[in-house]
Design an enzyme around this catalytic site. Sequence first.
Site, short mmCIF file in Angstrom:
data_model
loop_
_atom_site.label_atom_id
_atom_site.label_comp_id
_atom_site.label_asym_id
_atom_site.label_seq_id
_atom_site.Cartn_x
_atom_site.Cartn_y
_atom_site.Cartn_z
N HIS A 83 8.37 41.03 -53.38
CA HIS A 83 8.90 40.11 -54.37
C HIS A 83 9.61 40.88 -55.47
O HIS A 83 9.06 41.85 -55.97
CB HIS A 83 7.76 39.29 -54.97
CG HIS A 83 8.23 38.10 -55.74
ND1 HIS A 83 8.77 38.23 -57.00
CD2 HIS A 83 8.29 36.81 -55.43
CE1 HIS A 83 9.14 37.04 -57.42
NE2 HIS A 83 8.86 36.16 -56.50
N TYR A 212 9.57 31.63 -65.39
CA TYR A 212 9.03 31.60 -66.75
C TYR A 212 9.87 30.60 -67.53
O TYR A 212 11.08 30.78 -67.66
CB TYR A 212 9.16 32.97 -67.42
CG TYR A 212 8.32 34.08 -66.81
CD1 TYR A 212 6.94 34.10 -66.99
CD2 TYR A 212 8.91 35.10 -66.08
CE1 TYR A 212 6.16 35.11 -66.46
CE2 TYR A 212 8.14 36.13 -65.54
CZ TYR A 212 6.77 36.13 -65.73
OH TYR A 212 6.01 37.14 -65.20
N PRO A 304 -3.46 38.26 -69.18
CA PRO A 304 -2.84 38.14 -67.86
C PRO A 304 -1.34 37.85 -67.86
O PRO A 304 -0.75 37.74 -66.80
CB PRO A 304 -3.63 37.01 -67.18
CG PRO A 304 -4.31 36.29 -68.27
CD PRO A 304 -4.48 37.23 -69.41
N LYS A 308 -1.34 42.80 -64.99
CA LYS A 308 -1.66 44.23 -64.93
C LYS A 308 -3.11 44.51 -64.54
O LYS A 308 -3.43 45.62 -64.12
CB LYS A 308 -1.41 44.90 -66.29
CG LYS A 308 0.02 44.89 -66.74
CD LYS A 308 0.87 45.81 -65.91
CE LYS A 308 2.31 45.83 -66.33
NZ LYS A 308 3.23 46.18 -65.28
N TYR A 399 7.53 45.95 -65.88
CA TYR A 399 7.01 44.76 -65.19
C TYR A 399 6.33 45.14 -63.88
O TYR A 399 5.26 44.65 -63.56
CB TYR A 399 8.18 43.80 -64.95
CG TYR A 399 7.81 42.41 -64.50
CD1 TYR A 399 7.01 41.59 -65.30
CD2 TYR A 399 8.28 41.90 -63.29
CE1 TYR A 399 6.70 40.30 -64.90
CE2 TYR A 399 7.98 40.61 -62.89
CZ TYR A 399 7.18 39.82 -63.70
OH TYR A 399 6.87 38.55 -63.30
P1 RFL Z 1 -13.59 41.73 -61.26
O1 RFL Z 1 -12.61 41.33 -60.27
O2 RFL Z 1 -13.96 40.77 -62.35
O3 RFL Z 1 -14.91 42.14 -60.47
C1 RFL Z 1 -16.12 42.39 -61.17
C2 RFL Z 1 -17.26 42.11 -60.21
O4 RFL Z 1 -18.49 42.45 -60.88
C3 RFL Z 1 -19.45 41.43 -60.63
N1 RFL Z 1 -20.44 41.50 -61.73
C4 RFL Z 1 -21.65 42.09 -61.62
N2 RFL Z 1 -22.22 42.72 -60.58
C5 RFL Z 1 -23.47 43.26 -60.78
N3 RFL Z 1 -24.13 43.17 -61.97
C6 RFL Z 1 -23.55 42.54 -63.04
N4 RFL Z 1 -24.22 42.47 -64.20
C7 RFL Z 1 -22.26 41.98 -62.88
N5 RFL Z 1 -21.41 41.30 -63.71
C8 RFL Z 1 -20.32 41.02 -62.99
C9 RFL Z 1 -18.65 40.15 -60.56
O5 RFL Z 1 -19.33 39.13 -59.84
C10 RFL Z 1 -17.38 40.63 -59.84
O6 RFL Z 1 -17.51 40.51 -58.44
O7 RFL Z 1 -13.18 43.10 -62.01
P2 RFL Z 1 -12.26 44.34 -61.54
O8 RFL Z 1 -12.72 44.89 -60.23
O9 RFL Z 1 -12.22 45.23 -62.71
O10 RFL Z 1 -10.81 43.71 -61.27
C11 RFL Z 1 -10.07 43.17 -62.34
C12 RFL Z 1 -9.21 42.01 -61.84
O11 RFL Z 1 -10.05 41.06 -61.20
C13 RFL Z 1 -8.45 41.33 -62.99
O12 RFL Z 1 -7.98 42.29 -63.91
C14 RFL Z 1 -7.22 40.54 -62.48
O13 RFL Z 1 -7.64 39.42 -61.74
C15 RFL Z 1 -6.31 40.12 -63.64
N6 RFL Z 1 -5.20 39.24 -63.15
C16 RFL Z 1 -4.11 39.78 -62.55
N7 RFL Z 1 -3.99 41.12 -62.40
C17 RFL Z 1 -2.93 41.65 -61.74
O14 RFL Z 1 -2.86 42.90 -61.64
N8 RFL Z 1 -1.94 40.86 -61.18
C18 RFL Z 1 -1.99 39.49 -61.28
O15 RFL Z 1 -1.12 38.81 -60.74
C19 RFL Z 1 -3.09 38.91 -62.02
N9 RFL Z 1 -3.21 37.57 -62.11
C20 RFL Z 1 -5.33 37.85 -63.28
C21 RFL Z 1 -4.32 37.03 -62.73
C22 RFL Z 1 -6.46 37.26 -63.91
C23 RFL Z 1 -6.54 35.90 -64.02
N10 RFL Z 1 -7.66 35.35 -64.68
C24 RFL Z 1 -8.97 35.82 -64.41
C25 RFL Z 1 -7.48 34.89 -65.99
C26 RFL Z 1 -4.42 35.66 -62.83
C27 RFL Z 1 -5.52 35.07 -63.47
C28 RFL Z 1 -5.62 33.58 -63.55
#
Ligand code: RFL
Length: 402
Positions: A83, A212, A304, A308, A399
């Site tokens: 993309h 956007y 978000p 990133k 980006y």
């Molecule tokens: P995660 O994915 O939150 O995983 C953390 C894991 O830890 C578990 N956990 C525990 N386990 C044991 N003991 C505890 N006490 C625990 N507490 C929590 C949880 O159950 C979970 O399985 O963190 P990680 O690995 O650091 O990854 C980060 C990403 O998930 C996050 O930054 C992204 O989703 C942000 N984000 C986006 N990032 C991108 O790079 N590209 C995107 O297009 C993008 N779109 C988004 C997004 C985040 C969004 N949200 C959450 C607002 C779109 C949305 C809607």
Amino acid sequence: MTERQKSPAEQQSADVVILGAGPAGLTLGNILHAAGIDCVVLERADDAHVRTRARAGFLAANTVRVLERHGLADGLNRRGRPHGTCEFRTEDGSFRLDYGTLGRRELHTVYPQQDLVTDLLARYLDAGGRIAFQAEAQTVRDADGPRPTVTVRDAEGRPGLWRARYVAGCDGRHGAARRSLPPGTRRHHRDHGVTWLGLLAEAPPSMDAVGYAMHPDGFAGHMARTADITRYYLQYEPGAPADAWSEKRIWAALDRRMRTDEHGPLHHGRILQRSVIHLESDVVEQLRHGSLLLAGDAASLPAPAAAKGANLAVLEAELLAEALIDELRRGDSRALDGYSARCLAHIWRAQEFAHWMIQFLHSPVGPAGESFFHESMRRSRVESLRTSRTHQDWFAENYVGL
Ligand code: RFL
């Protein structure tokens, strides 16, 4: 092998105990396990929850390169879609940027985060990696010494204890790793004062670009996920619950803000998921506290708006894995000592761009004179991005890049 539930008194150990099975924890677990490092992943949720949690979708070129380097990119190379175009819709018309042809000429790969996590988990389990689901870390203790421990509770509330040499906190912003940081750890936080309603719609993407829209009613965004699913964002009333708007009101707002009368209709469909996202950023400094190391959202949360978070999570997981391998295999602690500073350079770059995007996409609220000033600057930024090749190269580099 999945860890069976152990009796409460049983203590277990691994050289590296990884908290959290998200993109950060599973990338780290895969790289360490493939290098023969004794590690375990402790995950609060159950297997099904981890595999189905829909969040990110836009993976940076560097993220794909990291995953390819470690043989973790088969699924996204097969099913992900390249993309490289954004479309901006404003009160002054619309324009498109083929960002894949600008800056470093890199593309995003669109691949849902839950598919990436499913792939990483399958790969880890196939290789014989250890993971315990429904094992919620409570506290990391003795991280200032060489033998930290992690207290856990299983689904029935039974306590357990893991001994480690290093603990990797990949358990997100509300996890046990952050709670266990020593008092006085700096946490830089910014509330951007903007709320979004994040939506997943059972509808094919309506355009071949990230959309956007800046509108007097507020921002609206369109992002493809799969051929049948599209993510939408709507700037939303702060404090309103996620179910405050009916589906009819949501589609009417999306149609109006995306200016479908000028640019053509959106495919409507059932709203599969909705969540309120208050745009906040924060950074923990430092990312290392003795034998406790943070990665992913546990280390920093970029709002978000710039997609990133998952990309930083994968980048940091690789840097942390390499540093731990050097230390545990060769007794070379230089990379571990430099881990925090290396990550923070990337983190602040991503934070700065996310902050720029938020300013770019939202009309300010506030006293009339101040709002006029900021609104005029916002429009001027839009015009600069529309017309200046230099500005477009800068945008593209930030980006897609990390
Ligand atoms: P995660 O994915 O939150 O995983 C953390 C894991 O830890 C578990 N956990 C525990 N386990 C044991 N003991 C505890 N006490 C625990 N507490 C929590 C949880 O159950 C979970 O399985 O963190 P990680 O690995 O650091 O990854 C980060 C990403 O998930 C996050 O930054 C992204 O989703 C942000 N984000 C986006 N990032 C991108 O790079 N590209 C995107 O297009 C993008 N779109 C988004 C997004 C985040 C969004 N949200 C959450 C607002 C779109 C949305 C809607």
